[in-house]
Motif scaffolding. Structure first.
Motif, PDB file in Angstrom:
ATOM      1  N   THR A   5      -8.081   3.523  -7.398  1.00 60.96           N
ATOM      2  CA  THR A   5      -8.245   2.231  -6.756  1.00 60.96           C
ATOM      3  C   THR A   5      -6.924   1.492  -6.627  1.00 60.96           C
ATOM      4  OG1 THR A   5     -10.519   1.991  -7.542  1.00 60.96           O
ATOM      5  CG2 THR A   5      -9.368  -0.025  -6.931  1.00 60.96           C
ATOM      6  N   PHE A   6      -6.172   1.412  -7.723  1.00 58.25           N
ATOM      7  CA  PHE A   6      -4.940   0.627  -7.739  1.00 58.25           C
ATOM      8  C   PHE A   6      -3.790   1.295  -6.994  1.00 58.25           C
ATOM      9  CE2 PHE A   6      -7.098  -1.842 -10.887  1.00 58.25           C
ATOM     10  CZ  PHE A   6      -6.452  -3.077 -10.916  1.00 58.25           C
ATOM     11  N   THR A  18      -7.041   1.302   2.256  1.00 59.31           N
ATOM     12  CA  THR A  18      -8.070   0.474   2.899  1.00 59.31           C
ATOM     13  C   THR A  18      -7.466  -0.763   3.534  1.00 59.31           C
ATOM     14  OG1 THR A  18      -8.524  -0.597   0.765  1.00 59.31           O
ATOM     15  CG2 THR A  18      -9.918   1.265   1.391  1.00 59.31           C
ATOM     16  N   LEU A  19      -6.444  -1.320   2.902  1.00 62.06           N
ATOM     17  CA  LEU A  19      -5.790  -2.506   3.453  1.00 62.06           C
ATOM     18  C   LEU A  19      -5.173  -2.208   4.810  1.00 62.06           C
ATOM     19  CD1 LEU A  19      -5.215  -5.449   2.525  1.00 62.06           C
ATOM     20  CD2 LEU A  19      -3.010  -4.638   1.701  1.00 62.06           C
ATOM     21  N   THR A  64       2.773  -5.062   0.365  1.00 61.87           N
ATOM     22  CA  THR A  64       1.812  -5.686  -0.547  1.00 61.87           C
ATOM     23  C   THR A  64       1.634  -4.851  -1.809  1.00 61.87           C
ATOM     24  OG1 THR A  64       0.607  -6.859   1.194  1.00 61.87           O
ATOM     25  CG2 THR A  64      -0.619  -6.319  -0.808  1.00 61.87           C
ATOM     26  N   PHE A  65       1.565  -3.541  -1.661  1.00 62.24           N
ATOM     27  CA  PHE A  65       1.402  -2.620  -2.793  1.00 62.24           C
ATOM     28  C   PHE A  65       2.525  -2.808  -3.815  1.00 62.24           C
ATOM     29  CE2 PHE A  65       2.457   1.536  -4.661  1.00 62.24           C
ATOM     30  CZ  PHE A  65       1.251   1.859  -5.275  1.00 62.24           C
ATOM     31  N   ALA A 120       1.040  -2.752   4.326  1.00 63.57           N
ATOM     32  CA  ALA A 120       0.290  -2.455   3.105  1.00 63.57           C
ATOM     33  C   ALA A 120       1.219  -1.997   1.989  1.00 63.57           C
ATOM     34  CB  ALA A 120      -0.762  -1.381   3.390  1.00 63.57           C
ATOM     35  N   ARG A 138      -6.506   0.925  -2.576  1.00 63.81           N
ATOM     36  CA  ARG A 138      -6.112  -0.416  -2.116  1.00 63.81           C
ATOM     37  C   ARG A 138      -5.150  -0.379  -0.936  1.00 63.81           C
ATOM     38  NH1 ARG A 138      -5.387  -4.718  -7.134  1.00 63.81           N
ATOM     39  NH2 ARG A 138      -7.605  -4.950  -7.607  1.00 63.81           N
ATOM     40  N   GLU A 184     -10.133   3.854 -11.587  1.00 60.42           N
ATOM     41  CA  GLU A 184      -9.209   2.715 -11.591  1.00 60.42           C
ATOM     42  C   GLU A 184      -7.824   3.120 -11.097  1.00 60.42           C
ATOM     43  OE1 GLU A 184      -9.653  -0.838 -12.688  1.00 60.42           O
ATOM     44  OE2 GLU A 184     -11.482   0.012 -11.822  1.00 60.42           O
ATOM     45  N   TYR A 218      -4.989  -9.524  -4.753  1.00 64.51           N
ATOM     46  CA  TYR A 218      -4.291  -8.508  -5.539  1.00 64.51           C
ATOM     47  C   TYR A 218      -3.207  -9.148  -6.403  1.00 64.51           C
ATOM     48  CZ  TYR A 218      -6.570  -5.148  -2.414  1.00 64.51           C
ATOM     49  OH  TYR A 218      -7.498  -4.420  -1.716  1.00 64.51           O
ATOM     50  N   LEU A 241      -6.735 -10.569   0.942  1.00 61.58           N
ATOM     51  CA  LEU A 241      -6.746  -9.466  -0.022  1.00 61.58           C
ATOM     52  C   LEU A 241      -5.409  -9.353  -0.751  1.00 61.58           C
ATOM     53  CD1 LEU A 241      -8.697  -6.734   1.986  1.00 61.58           C
ATOM     54  CD2 LEU A 241      -9.482  -8.012  -0.009  1.00 61.58           C
ATOM     55  N   THR A 242      -4.316  -9.610  -0.026  1.00 60.40           N
ATOM     56  CA  THR A 242      -3.007  -9.616  -0.674  1.00 60.40           C
ATOM     57  C   THR A 242      -2.954 -10.676  -1.764  1.00 60.40           C
ATOM     58  OG1 THR A 242      -1.893  -8.819   1.332  1.00 60.40           O
ATOM     59  CG2 THR A 242      -0.533  -9.943  -0.299  1.00 60.40           C
TER      60      THR A 242
END
Length: 266
Positions: free
Chosen positions: A180-181, A188-189, A138-139, A135, A185, A177, A257, A253-254
């Motif tokens: 979330t970002f 949860t991922l 991906t982040f 994760a 994200r 926001e 994003y 999801l990746t």
């Protein structure tokens, strides 16, 4: 799981009764001595890299117009990630992200499959640290892409102040926001992948070890034990579907994003 079964049989023989599986069954000792870097999950991660590399090198080594079964299998996986996950989600800029998405999908998939492969029988992603690392990759990838395309100021501005929203709403929307970002994200991922692999493996342990315990009991319990084993087998097939689905969801999801980071709204 094999060590756990032997321990269960030993405890049953000593009259201790059934010991239900717990989080301790995921705390595996080092394979070699006391070295913490030689645990089974780490070994499985390295094994997955070797298996994936060998498979796709072998599949592409003698590529032909009329593919062999091995080449067809390799190309099918690649085409699935390229077309269904990268091209359809990201759009015209998809091609440069295919290697990352392809690596991510195959790595997660193989490590998930380890949970139902005999002798291995442990899903690597049931250790949350591995899910956190994926994760985190991906982040950083989707934030880096967004900053590179739009610049730091505009990228952060569009995150904190969503275009087209009344200014009064920013009091509520801006903190959400940001959370979330930058927090929700990645959490949860990773936790979605970890929780599904952890719960699935724990459920298999309950029925397989429960069936083994019943088989050591009285005659009435011996008659019930095949049903526990039968449910365990059914759940193994179900777990296989969950393992494939979780690899797909994580990669999807990746891609979403990344597509969001490339969107013109930023």
């Amino acid at each position: 799981m094999g060590v756990r079964v032997l321990a269960l049989v030993r405890s049953s023989a000593e009259g201790e009764g059934f010991v239900p599986p717990s989080t301790k069954d995921f705390e595996l000792p080092p394979i070699f001595g006391d070295n913490p870097y030689t645990t089974k999950p780490i070994f499985l991660v390295l094994l997955s890299v070797v298996l994936i590399s060998v498979f796709f090198i072998a599949a592409s080594r003698k590529a032909a117009v009329v593919p062999s079964k091995l080449q067809f299998a390799g190309e099918s996986v690649y085409a699935f990630v390229r077309n269904d996950l990268a091209k359809d989600v990201i759009g015209h800029e998809f091609l440069r992200f295919v290697p990352y998405l392809f690596t991510l999908f195959t790595f997660i998939l193989v490590n998930n499959w380890f949970g139902i492969i005999p002798l291995l029988q442990f899903p690597t992603m049931s250790h949350v640290g591995f899910a956190y690392v994926l994760a985190a990759f991906t982040f950083f990838v989707f934030h880096y892409i967004g900053i590179k395309k739009h610049g730091v100021f505009k990228y952060l501005k569009d995150i904190m102040f969503m275009p087209g929203v009344p200014k009064a709403a920013y009091i509520l929307i801006t903190p959400l926001e940001i959370l979330t970002f930058f927090l929700v994200r990645p959490l949860t991922l990773s936790l979605r992948l970890f929780a599904n692999m952890f719960a699935g493996h724990l459920l298999l342990l309950v029925f397989i070890l429960g069936g083994e315990h019943l088989a050591q009991g009285a005659l009435a319990l011996k008659l019930v034990s095949p049903f526990a084993f039968g449910i365990g087998i059914v759940l193994t097939f179900f777990e296989f579907m969950v393992q494939c689905l979780q690899a797909y969801i994580f990669t999807l999801l990746t891609a979403l994003y990344i597509a969001g980071a490339l969107a013109d709204e930023h």
